[in-house]
Design an enzyme around this catalytic site. Structure first.
Site, short mmCIF file in Angstrom:
data_model
loop_
_atom_site.label_atom_id
_atom_site.label_comp_id
_atom_site.label_asym_id
_atom_site.label_seq_id
_atom_site.Cartn_x
_atom_site.Cartn_y
_atom_site.Cartn_z
N GLY A 29 3.61 -38.11 79.99
CA GLY A 29 2.24 -38.43 80.36
C GLY A 29 1.57 -37.35 81.17
O GLY A 29 2.03 -36.21 81.19
N LEU A 31 -1.31 -36.10 80.39
CA LEU A 31 -1.44 -35.24 79.21
C LEU A 31 -2.49 -34.14 79.40
O LEU A 31 -3.52 -34.34 80.03
CB LEU A 31 -1.82 -36.10 78.00
CG LEU A 31 -0.81 -37.20 77.67
CD1 LEU A 31 -1.28 -37.98 76.44
CD2 LEU A 31 0.59 -36.65 77.44
N HIS A 32 -2.18 -32.97 78.84
CA HIS A 32 -3.09 -31.83 78.84
C HIS A 32 -3.09 -31.21 77.44
O HIS A 32 -2.43 -31.74 76.53
CB HIS A 32 -2.68 -30.82 79.92
CG HIS A 32 -1.23 -30.43 79.88
ND1 HIS A 32 -0.67 -29.76 78.81
CD2 HIS A 32 -0.21 -30.67 80.75
CE1 HIS A 32 0.61 -29.55 79.05
NE2 HIS A 32 0.92 -30.11 80.21
N GLY A 34 -1.58 -28.79 76.19
CA GLY A 34 -0.25 -28.47 75.67
C GLY A 34 0.32 -29.64 74.89
O GLY A 34 0.76 -29.49 73.74
N HIS A 35 0.28 -30.83 75.51
CA HIS A 35 0.75 -32.03 74.82
C HIS A 35 -0.09 -32.28 73.56
O HIS A 35 0.44 -32.61 72.51
CB HIS A 35 0.59 -33.26 75.72
CG HIS A 35 1.38 -33.22 76.99
ND1 HIS A 35 0.79 -33.10 78.22
CD2 HIS A 35 2.72 -33.30 77.22
CE1 HIS A 35 1.72 -33.12 79.16
NE2 HIS A 35 2.90 -33.23 78.60
N GLY A 145 7.61 -28.63 72.91
CA GLY A 145 6.93 -27.40 73.29
C GLY A 145 7.92 -26.28 73.60
O GLY A 145 8.92 -26.51 74.28
N LYS A 147 7.36 -24.09 75.61
CA LYS A 147 7.28 -23.94 77.06
C LYS A 147 8.61 -24.31 77.72
O LYS A 147 9.03 -23.69 78.68
CB LYS A 147 6.14 -24.83 77.58
CG LYS A 147 6.28 -25.32 78.99
CD LYS A 147 5.31 -24.63 79.89
CE LYS A 147 5.55 -24.89 81.35
NZ LYS A 147 6.00 -26.22 81.70
N ASP A 148 9.25 -25.37 77.18
CA ASP A 148 10.57 -25.77 77.67
C ASP A 148 11.60 -25.30 76.64
O ASP A 148 12.18 -26.11 75.90
CB ASP A 148 10.61 -27.29 77.85
CG ASP A 148 9.59 -27.77 78.87
OD1 ASP A 148 9.86 -27.64 80.07
OD2 ASP A 148 8.50 -28.22 78.46
N VAL A 174 0.90 -23.49 75.19
CA VAL A 174 -0.55 -23.44 75.39
C VAL A 174 -0.81 -23.03 76.84
O VAL A 174 -0.19 -23.55 77.76
CB VAL A 174 -1.20 -24.80 75.09
CG1 VAL A 174 -2.70 -24.76 75.36
CG2 VAL A 174 -0.93 -25.20 73.64
P1 AMP Z 1 6.44 -33.27 79.43
O1 AMP Z 1 5.42 -34.35 79.46
O2 AMP Z 1 6.28 -32.24 80.48
O3 AMP Z 1 7.86 -33.80 79.30
O4 AMP Z 1 6.18 -32.48 78.08
C1 AMP Z 1 6.18 -33.16 76.83
C2 AMP Z 1 6.23 -32.13 75.73
O5 AMP Z 1 5.09 -31.29 75.82
C3 AMP Z 1 7.47 -31.23 75.85
O6 AMP Z 1 8.00 -31.01 74.55
C4 AMP Z 1 6.90 -29.98 76.45
O7 AMP Z 1 7.61 -28.82 76.09
C5 AMP Z 1 5.50 -29.95 75.82
N1 AMP Z 1 4.61 -29.11 76.62
C6 AMP Z 1 4.37 -29.21 77.96
N2 AMP Z 1 3.54 -28.22 78.36
C7 AMP Z 1 3.25 -27.49 77.25
C8 AMP Z 1 2.44 -26.34 77.00
N3 AMP Z 1 1.78 -25.72 77.98
N4 AMP Z 1 2.38 -25.86 75.74
C9 AMP Z 1 3.08 -26.45 74.75
N5 AMP Z 1 3.85 -27.55 74.91
C10 AMP Z 1 3.93 -28.07 76.14
#
Ligand code: AMP
Length: 280
Positions: A29, A31-32, A34-35, A145, A147-148, A174
């Site tokens: 959650g 969310l931005h 990237g998500h 992503g 990113k991770d 992103v």
């Molecule tokens: P999180 O909510 O941080 O667990 O992220 C959920 C998914 O979004 C994971 O697969 C992250 O790698 C991806 N994600 C988070 N930030 C970015 C970003 N800046 N660009 C691309 N994917 C992202």
């Protein structure tokens, strides 16, 4: 768009559409863009799109990080509705971890260095919750992503080892206009920290630029990352790494391809970033 809380409701939606392809985007959650880039890719490639929103306590090694993690479900639901998502699963903690829960998934070597070493138990928490998400949604494709980057490698390994019959899709990082990788944790930075946070991106650019000019020595690339990070007074380096993108093991000597990555505290907020260089 359906917003549900129970496993049974997700299973019912999946069972009602056995012939349709499903894409799953797991999130915590807040969310931005990237998500949303993952959601858009899933929307393009599947008949149905499911998004999970669950701040998974077992992947937080730091209890204050868990408490401080932003929770913005209403706003998240609006954003997902605008992306034409079909199903959102936002379970309470007891739905995912009912009393008596006692199974965890431990991925081996690929989960041990870097984030695994810096955050004990983190990837056990990630692998266990993602395995559950895969079992609940039974998706054809799951979106993560880059990113991770280590998370992608860990999940690919788990999916291969445990015979999850689905495609794992990695999507590009992103960034904000100034290069900072988007992250739900960026919201915790004050103005000075937000400015300082671009040092992760700047360090990567310095190392990638050196790579593009022929630098292949892993130690020298690590030194470029480290030295750039230490120019920023508000940054405290956790690690810098030049590693094999699949195994996550540090490269010694010359690299043919590499994952350049780092973790640094900017004030109290821990940020990570990475870039790939060489033939992937
Ligand atoms: P999180 O909510 O941080 O667990 O992220 C959920 C998914 O979004 C994971 O697969 C992250 O790698 C991806 N994600 C988070 N930030 C970015 C970003 N800046 N660009 C691309 N994917 C992202």
């Amino acid at each position: 768009m359906q917003v549900v809380t129970t496993i049974e409701e997700v299973r019912a939606a999946r069972r009602a559409t056995p012939a349709l392809s499903w894409g799953l985007v797991p999130t915590m959650g807040a969310l931005h863009e990237g998500h949303l880039s993952l959601v858009r890719r899933a929307r393009e490639e599947n008949a149905r799109v499911g998004v999970s929103i669950f701040v998974n306590p077992t992947q937080f090694n730091d209890p204050t990080d868990l408490v401080a993690y932003p929770r913005t479900l209403e706003q998240d639901a609006k954003l997902l509705e605008a992306e034409r998502v079909d199903l959102v699963w936002a379970p309470p903690e007891e739905e995912v971890y009912p009393p008596g829960f006692q199974t965890t998934i431990t991925v081996g070597e690929v989960a041990q260095p870097l984030e695994g070493a810096a955050r004990p138990g983190h990837f056990q928490g990630v692998a266990t919750v993602v395995a559950k998400l895969f079992n609940v949604f039974d998706p054809n494709r799951a979106y993560f992503g880059q990113k991770d980057a280590q998370q992608v490698a860990v999940i690919r390994q788990m999916a291969r080892d445990l015979d999850f019959d689905m495609e794992i899709v990695a999507c590009p990082t992103v960034r904000e206009a100034d290069g900072l990788a988007m992250s739900s944790r960026n919201a915790r930075l004050n103005l000075a920290e937000r400015r300082a946070a671009t040092v992760l991106y700047r360090a990567l650019i310095v190392a990638v630029d050196a790579w593009d000019h022929g630098e292949r020595d892993a130690d020298r690339l690590r030194a470029l990352l480290q030295n750039t990070l230490t120019t920023e007074r508000l940054a405290r380096v956790d690690y810098v790494s030049v590693a094999d993108p699949e195994t996550m093991q540090e490269i010694s000597g010359k690299a043919r391809r590499a994952l350049l990555s780092m973790a640094a505290f900017i004030g109290a907020t821990r940020l990570i970033d990475n870039m790939l260089v060489g033939d992937q």
